[in-house]
Structures are given as C-alpha cells and as structure tokens.
Design a protein around this motif. Structure first.
Motif, PDB file in Angstrom:
ATOM      1  N   ALA B 140       0.832  -1.203   0.000  1.00  0.00           N
ATOM      2  CA  ALA B 140       0.000   0.000   0.000  1.00  0.00           C
ATOM      3  C   ALA B 140       0.869   1.256   0.000  1.00  0.00           C
ATOM      4  O   ALA B 140       0.550   2.238  -0.672  1.00  0.00           O
ATOM      5  N   LEU B 141       1.998   1.209   0.717  1.00  0.00           N
ATOM      6  CA  LEU B 141       2.910   2.361   0.672  1.00  0.00           C
ATOM      7  C   LEU B 141       3.409   2.598  -0.749  1.00  0.00           C
ATOM      8  O   LEU B 141       3.565   3.738  -1.186  1.00  0.00           O
ATOM      9  N   HIS B 142       3.657   1.503  -1.469  1.00  0.00           N
ATOM     10  CA  HIS B 142       4.084   1.659  -2.858  1.00  0.00           C
ATOM     11  C   HIS B 142       2.972   2.274  -3.700  1.00  0.00           C
ATOM     12  O   HIS B 142       3.236   3.062  -4.604  1.00  0.00           O
ATOM     13  N   VAL B 143       1.730   1.901  -3.397  1.00  0.00           N
ATOM     14  CA  VAL B 143       0.617   2.512  -4.122  1.00  0.00           C
ATOM     15  C   VAL B 143       0.581   4.012  -3.833  1.00  0.00           C
ATOM     16  O   VAL B 143       0.448   4.832  -4.750  1.00  0.00           O
ATOM     17  N   VAL B 144       0.758   4.364  -2.557  1.00  0.00           N
ATOM     18  CA  VAL B 144       0.747   5.787  -2.206  1.00  0.00           C
ATOM     19  C   VAL B 144       1.844   6.526  -2.971  1.00  0.00           C
ATOM     20  O   VAL B 144       1.612   7.587  -3.562  1.00  0.00           O
ATOM     21  N   GLY B 145       3.032   5.936  -3.008  1.00  0.00           N
ATOM     22  CA  GLY B 145       4.136   6.559  -3.739  1.00  0.00           C
ATOM     23  C   GLY B 145       3.764   6.780  -5.192  1.00  0.00           C
ATOM     24  O   GLY B 145       3.976   7.859  -5.753  1.00  0.00           O
ATOM     25  N   GLY B 146       3.196   5.761  -5.812  1.00  0.00           N
ATOM     26  CA  GLY B 146       2.782   5.877  -7.212  1.00  0.00           C
ATOM     27  C   GLY B 146       1.737   6.963  -7.386  1.00  0.00           C
ATOM     28  O   GLY B 146       1.783   7.734  -8.352  1.00  0.00           O
ATOM     29  N   LEU B 147       0.802   7.037  -6.430  1.00  0.00           N
ATOM     30  CA  LEU B 147      -0.245   8.059  -6.519  1.00  0.00           C
ATOM     31  C   LEU B 147       0.352   9.459  -6.501  1.00  0.00           C
ATOM     32  O   LEU B 147      -0.051  10.327  -7.271  1.00  0.00           O
TER      33      LEU B 147
END
Ligand code: HEM
Ligand SMILES: [Cu+2]
Lengths: 601, 196
Positions: B140-147
């Motif tokens: 999920a942190l990676h998703v946040v980074g991508g966002l």
C-alpha cells in the motif's frame, strides 16, 4: 578546489560591519549552500562523501580503540573514561558491559556502512567514474545529491542513538534476534538508520550503473574502461540486489519491536527465566538468512573498489599495463554472481543441516578462485615493471599481501569442519580485518594520495605519507595477527573481559595488552595523515594536470576538473586504459584521449 | 554541460537514462518483495499450524481490488498512448482514471484493515496476520508513492509537455512501468495471502 576560495571572498566582503556588507554576505549565502552543500556536481558530492565518511572512519576507529583498551584492562578503572563517555556508561572509570556491547555493535556498523563503503563508492566512485568514462556528470545529478543526504541522515540517526535511553544498538553489527528484538530503543534507531542507508545506496547504485552504461565518451568501449570503473559497476549491482534483503529484514525486525509480531521469535521463548508473551512461531534463522544474503555480497562491496584502486595505481606506478585485464574483468563478474550464493557459510553452526552446509562449502571454495585470479594478476602486473615507490604505490603494494592473508585465513572458515572450532572466535575477527583494514583501507589511503593532486592541484607530502604508511602497516599487523592466534586458541570474539574466563587460552591472553598499545599507536600515526591532508590543501607542492603521467581520462581533465561538466571539451577515446611503455615511443605512456601514437610524445 | 540521453535513446544501447534507471530500481524492488515472499515461505513451512487464509481474509474485497488495479494499469497504458499521440486532454483523462483507481484501491484496503482490527485481528495475533499486514502494508505504501507521482504528472507536471514533450513522454512511460510493477506485486500477493 584550488584557486581563490569563495569563503575568502565572502569573509573579506563582510569585513567592515556595515549593513551593505551584511546584505552582500546574506545574498551570497544561498549561493554557497548551493555550491558546497546542495550542489549536484558529482565532484562536490564525492568530496562531501569523502569528508563525511572519513569523519565516520575516525568515529568508528575511536570506538575500536576503546574496545581494545577494555579487553586489555577489563575492570581496571580509568577515570578519563568517565569523562569521555559519561557516568552512566563508565561509573568510576569502569566500562559497563552494556556500553561495551554498544561499542562493538556500533564500531562494526559505522565502519562498514558509514565509513568504508561510502568512502569507496560514494566518494571515490562518485568523483572518478564520470571522469574516467569521459562524462560531464552522473546520469541523475539530483538523485546523487539525494543519495548523499540520505546517507548523512542515516549517519545522524546512528550517532544520535548513543544518546537515547538505554544507549545505541548493542546486539552486534549483525543484530541477531531474538536478542536484538528485546534490546533497548537504540536498536530501533539502528533499524531506522539502516533503512535510510539502504535508500541512499539504492539511489547511488541506480545512478552508477546508468552512468556507466549510458555516459561513456565516444570511443570508450566496454573493454577500454579502466578496471576501477568495472569494479564500481559490479559493486553497484551488488548494492542494488543484495541490500533489499536487509531492507526486508529491518522491516520485519521493526515490526517485531514495534507491532509485537514474532517473525524472529520462536514459540516457547524464555527471556530472563520468563516466558515471553508473544504469538511465537517465528524463526531466528530467518534473520540470519536475510542478513547474510546482504552481508556476504557486502564484503565484496568492501573489496571490489579497493581492487580497482590498486589496479589503477599499480599500472601507473609500474609503468606497465595490468596483467590479464580481460581475465580480471571476467573474474569480478564471476565473483559478483557467486557472491550471492555463499551466504550460509556464516551459519554452519546453526544446525541448518549437512546437505545445505555441503552446498555452501562448495560455493565458498569456488568463489575463492576468481579472488585468487585477481590478486595474482595484480602481483604479476609488477613483473618486469620499473616501479616508482611513492606513497600511493607503497599502500597499494601492501594491500596485496595483506589481502592475501585475509583471503587465505578465509579458506578454513569456509569449510564446516574447520569452521566449527573457529566460528565466533577472534580468528574470524582477524580474518575479516586483514581484508578490510590493511586491505581495503590501505587501498583507500593509496587512492587518496594518488588522486589528491587531481582534486586540488597539489601533492601530498611524501615524508609524512611514508611515515603514515610504515606506522600503519606495523601497528595494523600488531593488532590483527594476534587475533588469529587467540582465535585458534579458542578465545571467543566480543568478550567484555577480553577472554579472561578461558583458562585454556591463558598463554595468548596477554596479547590483549600489546594489541591495545598497537591500537593507540595506529591512532597516533593517523595524525601524520590528517596533518598531511589539511596542510597539503593549502601548502602542497603545485603540480600540473597529469603529474603521475597517467593514461586514463581523469588526467585529461583540467585540475581541478571544471564544475558541472568536468572537461573543457568532452574527450574522445582511442585506446585501452593502460598503454604504458608502448614499444617504439619517446615517452612511456599513451593517454586514452590522444588521437595519434606520435602525438603522445 | 547537458547530461546526454535524458530523452533520446543512446544509439548503441537503444535506451534513455530514465528507462535504465527505472528498470534497475524495479530490479531492486523485486529483491525486496522477493525477500519478503521468501520469509513467508520459510515461516509457513516451519509452522505447526497455519490458519485457513481465505477464511480469515475477505476474498471478495481482494478480488475487487485486483480488478481495480488491473484496470488502472490499463488506463495508464492508454494515458501513455495518448501522450504519444499528442492528445493531452485524453492523457489527463486517463491519468485521472488511473489515480482514481489507485485511490479506490486504498479505500478498499482501509475497509479491510479496519474490519480486521474490529475483530481484534492485528499483526501480533499470529505470523500469518503479521505477514499479511506487513506485505500488504508495504504494498500500500508503494501505491501511495505511485499516486503521488501520478498526481504530480497529472497536475503541475503537465507543464513540461509544452517545454519538453519528449522528456515528458519519457516520464509517463517510467511512471507507467512503476505502476505496472505495483500491479504485478499485488497479483502475486493476492493468491499467496488470500487463496493458498
Ligand atoms: C576469499 C575467500 C573468503 C572466504 C573463503 C571467506 C570465508 C569466510 C567465512 C566462512 C566466514 C564466517 C566465519 C565464521 O563466522 O565462522 C567469514 C567471515 C567474514 N568474512 Fe570472509 N571470506 C573470504 C573473503 C572475505 C572478504 C573478501 C571479505 C571482505 C572484505 C570478508 C569479510 C568477512 C567478514 C566481515 C566476516 C565476518 C562476519 C561476522 O561474523 O561478523 N571475507 N569469511
Ligand atoms: Cu561471507
């Protein structure tokens, strides 16, 4: 950084205390920040890395001196100690075991992750790789800057951890759980610092590889790269692919410590005679696998750049091409690949089973082959050369036998039968210190003496350099050779009392005393280096752009190389990196960027 | 002096710097998640008992999230195609959809987490939940980074389209590769944590 220092201008402007002068100073200030702290120029970043990592080497070394003193004089009060490290750590001048353990853990951590690797890769790699491949800068200058600041932040976190309740990490640089899971708060700081350092090295590795692949000057084909660049390339791959294992391990240990998970805590674990209230079902071996999956490649991160530096200096000072250049390149490729396959040789005593152990013994024996090839090639490079024995060359030459001792002492450790009595003894400590201290650190010193004139336009002092060399060589051997002897007598490493509990080792325990004195001696001779470094910045003999008559591209750049761009005009490359003593020429070297053979004269 | 090959490929390697950079970065990420998957395997093989994963976790919500991520991976491909075709409005639409997808994924994830917490299921409960929270949390942190990156490229970052379109296209491509990676990690996480 020769020429008028901008600081000087800054000061003279601010001289009379007028408002206008203050205003000028203020306006200049952001410029200076951009120039020296937040520059994206790889040379400035390289020097930032150099000074920071040298500082950390000094810190790490001071911790080691305290460790040696403690082992020699355990339990004897030294009032000065209380002054140095405070009443909590050494009440009445006697070092507490808890503090001793912090010293050991942080010495290893600081030396490896904040000292040697940042100096070898962050400083030497950053400064030299773009120059040696003929590039204007690194491929991603801003990532480069970020990489330095993550490193600096990691360093600050690590240092700060000494001042939190319970002190710094104290479970060894290896941070083995379950111990580390229950250590005081400092261990959490260690994990946080480590994550920052992993991030820094990730950015660095991406940058180095991209730079070497993409920014080679016209004509700089792969097999015209100086060997140093090859070593940096392989090193970057190791950092890129091995560090994530520690990243994962640190996240898991962080969860154990902060969220109460039991990744590394087996069921039924007792601490201090009481059952621990955790879910259990974890595995302490998991940590060891993840840690050593990083840490074995890491030992090659520690030596590859050293081999690169030594190769450059030996070729230059024996005025001969290195022996078997291609063979050396292939060898370090093999070394890089195999370094991912040997990690469990650190775990023979964990009961992981004989089959697994047999596999790792085999890979460990195989990986010594490429190391031996590189070392032999470097020795053979000397054959028939007309050698200049200057300070960098002396350090580079000493690297060879010292690294040799380190490598040879590794072989018995690689075989389970001989490792079982030697594991976790001072013998292991002796083994890897031969590789890293009179090995890698000597190579780094050699590099500093060798490239100082390119960076500053001035030579370092030869006499001080030789004193530094001779003193370091003697004292280092006095410290590390006795470790091998004690270890073979069965003295464990990391003991607060220096092994006094081992009656059978009585005949070798007295060695702790000369080792401690030699450590002080080693500290003293470093004064020659520090004085030399700072004195030569301003007072060293001025030299031209290529004082060593070297062939590689960094010497084709002006001295110091131009800010943001390096070369007056980007060079074109016509030949391999070590064209020394080419038959039929008037001079004995032919630089890579000189078009025609005759023009070299 | 300019750094060469930031947007045109170097002739002999055929690649731009950012493209090599992102692939190397992703290689490192593969090792990170690979290490964590190995931890999962080692802990599960050594465990005496292991909960029935699909009974503890919500397979329908995870299936929904899988669909959301796959769709957003498709929309970012369309965004790139739009940039290549020079249709900046279409680009903004597709990038916007991608961002919505990422946000929706996080919302569903938040529901899942709070549902677990409400049942008293936390990382400390057992090693399965510890792995579940660590792996999905890191993802999920990676998703946040991508966002964050995608939002930038959707909003203020678009300016570069006018000054340096080639470089801007390169950025979308790199962001796309990262987003696909985040998607692929989830496609491994889903069966390993929810189904096996
Ligand atoms: C050339 C062949 C080498 C072999 C066969 C070898 C073998 C080993 C083995 C088996 C151990 C584990 C010993 C034990 O704990 O019982 C060990 C420890 C170690 N080696 Fe080597 N080694 C070699 C080269 C190197 C190099 C090049 C370096 C780095 C400069 C290095 C650094 C270390 C370190 C740091 C440790 C100690 C880790 C610790 O337990 O704290 N070794 N070596
Ligand atoms: Cu090893």
């Amino acid at each position: 950084m020769a020429g008028p220092s901008p600081w000087a201008t800054h000061l003279s402007h601010a001289g009379p205390c007028s408002l206008a002068a203050l205003r000028t100073a203020w306006l200049r200030y952001p410029n200076l920040l951009r120039r020296y702290l937040f520059s994206t120029d790889h040379k400035v970043i390289g020097l930032q890395y150099a000074f920071t990592s040298l500082f950390f080497l000094l810190v790490g070394f001071s911790l080691a001196v305290l460790i040696r003193w403690q082992q020699a004089y355990a339990g004897q009060p030294l009032p000065l100690l209380t002054l140095l490290v405070g009443e909590v750590n050494a009440p009445g001048g006697i070092m507490l075991p808890e503090f001793y353990n912090q010293l050991g853990a942080m010495h290893g951590t600081i030396m490896v992750f904040l000292g040697v690797v940042p100096l070898a890769v962050g400083a030497f790699g950053n400064y030299l790789v773009p120059l040696q491949i003929g590039a204007p800068d690194m491929a991603f200058p801003r990532l480069n800057l970020a990489s330095y600041w993550f490193y600096a932040a990691g360093g600050v976190v690590m240092l700060a951890s000494f001042f939190v309740p319970g002190g710094a990490a104290m479970s060894g640089w290896t941070s083995y759980p379950p111990l580390a899971d229950f250590a005081p708060q400092g261990q959490t700081w260690w994990l946080a610092g480590m994550l920052l350092l992993v991030l820094s090295s990730l950015l660095g590795a991406v940058n180095f590889i991209t730079t070497i692949v993409q920014l080679r000057a016209p004509g700089m084909t792969w097999f015209r790269l100086p060997f140093f660049v090859w070593t940096q390339l392989i090193t970057s791959f190791l950092l890129l692919l091995a560090f994530p294992a520690l990243q994962a391990a640190a996240i898991l240990q962080g969860m154990d410590r902060l969220a109460g998970t039991s990744f590394f805590l087996p069921s039924g674990l007792m601490v201090g005679g009481q059952a621990v209230d955790v879910a259990g079902g974890g595995s302490a071996l998991l940590w060891q696998h993840l840690f050593w999956f990083l840490a074995h490649p890491e030992v090659y991160v520690l030596v590859l750049p050293a081999m690169g530096i030594v190769a450059e200096i030996i070729a230059n000072n024996s005025r001969k091409p290195v022996f078997g250049y291609r063979l050396m390149v292939y060898s370090i490729f093999v070394l890089g690949f195999l370094s991912f396959t040997v990690w469990a040789h650190h775990m023979y005593l964990t009961g992981m089973g004989t089959t697994i152990s047999a596999i790792f013994q085999a890979t460990t024996m195989i990986i010594s082959i490429p190391s031996v090839i590189v070392l032999s090639a470097l020795v053979l490079s000397l054959h028939g050369g007309s050698i200049r024995f200057n300070t960098p060359m002396l350090f580079a030459l000493a690297f060879l036998p010292m690294f040799g001792i380190g490598g040879l002492t590794g072989l018995p450790l690689g075989l389970a039968a001989t490792d079982i009595p030697l594991h976790d003894t001072n013998y292991v400590v002796g083994h890897f210190h031969y590789l890293v201290a009179p090995g890698t650190i000597f190579a780094l010193f050699a590099g500093i003496y060798h490239w100082f004139p390119k960076i500053t336009g001035r030579m370092m002092n030869e006499t001080l350099g030789r004193l530094h060399f001779a003193g370091s060589l003697v004292t280092m051997n006095l410290i590390f050779f006795p470790m091998l002897m004690q270890g073979m007598a069965g003295v464990n490493r990391r003991l607060w009392d220096g092994g006094a509990i081992y009656q059978h080792a009585e005949p070798v325990l007295y060695l702790n005393v000369p080792m401690a004195h030699a450590a002080f001696g080693l500290a003293l001779v470093q004064v020659f280096f520090i004085v030399n470094l700072f004195m030569s910045l301003k007072g060293g003999r001025r030299v031209t752009a290529n004082p060593w008559e070297a062939t590689t591209l960094e010497w084709a750049a002006p001295t110091p190389p131009r800010a943001h761009g390096n070369f007056d005009e980007l060079p074109r490359v016509y030949r391999g990196p070590y064209e020394y003593s080419v038959p039929g020429m008037d001079v004995d070297f032919l630089p890579q960027h000189v078009p025609d053979a005759k023009a070299g004269a | 002096m300019e750094i060469p090959y930031t947007s045109e490929p170097r002739p002999d390697t055929g690649l731009t710097n950012p493209k090599i950079g992102i692939w190397l970065f992703l290689a490192s990420e593969v090792m990170l998640f690979g290490s964590l998957f190995s931890a999962y395997a080692l802990l599960r093989m050594g465990a005496e008992t292991w909960p029935d994963q699909s009974a503890v976790l919500s397979v329908p919500l995870a299936t929904l999230n899988t669909v959301i991520l796959i769709v957003s991976s498709a929309t970012i491909v369309l965004a790139l195609a739009a940039v290549r075709a020079g249709r900046i409005d279409a680009y903004r639409r597709f990038m916007g959809l991608t961002i919505l997808g990422g946000a929706a994924f996080l919302v569903v994830k938040a529901f899942e987490y709070s549902d677990k917490f409400a049942q008293g299921l936390v990382p400390a409960t057992d090693n399965f939940l510890a792995l579940y929270f660590t792996l999905t949390g890191l993802h999920a942190l990676h998703v946040v980074g991508g966002l964050v990156v995608n939002l930038y490229l959707w909003g203020p970052g678009v300016r570069m389209w006018r000054t340096d379109p080639a470089r801007f296209t390169g950025r979308i491509e790199v962001a796309g590769l990262y987003w696909h990676f985040v998607d692929v990690v989830w496609i491994f996480l889903f069966p390993v944590l929810y189904l096996l």
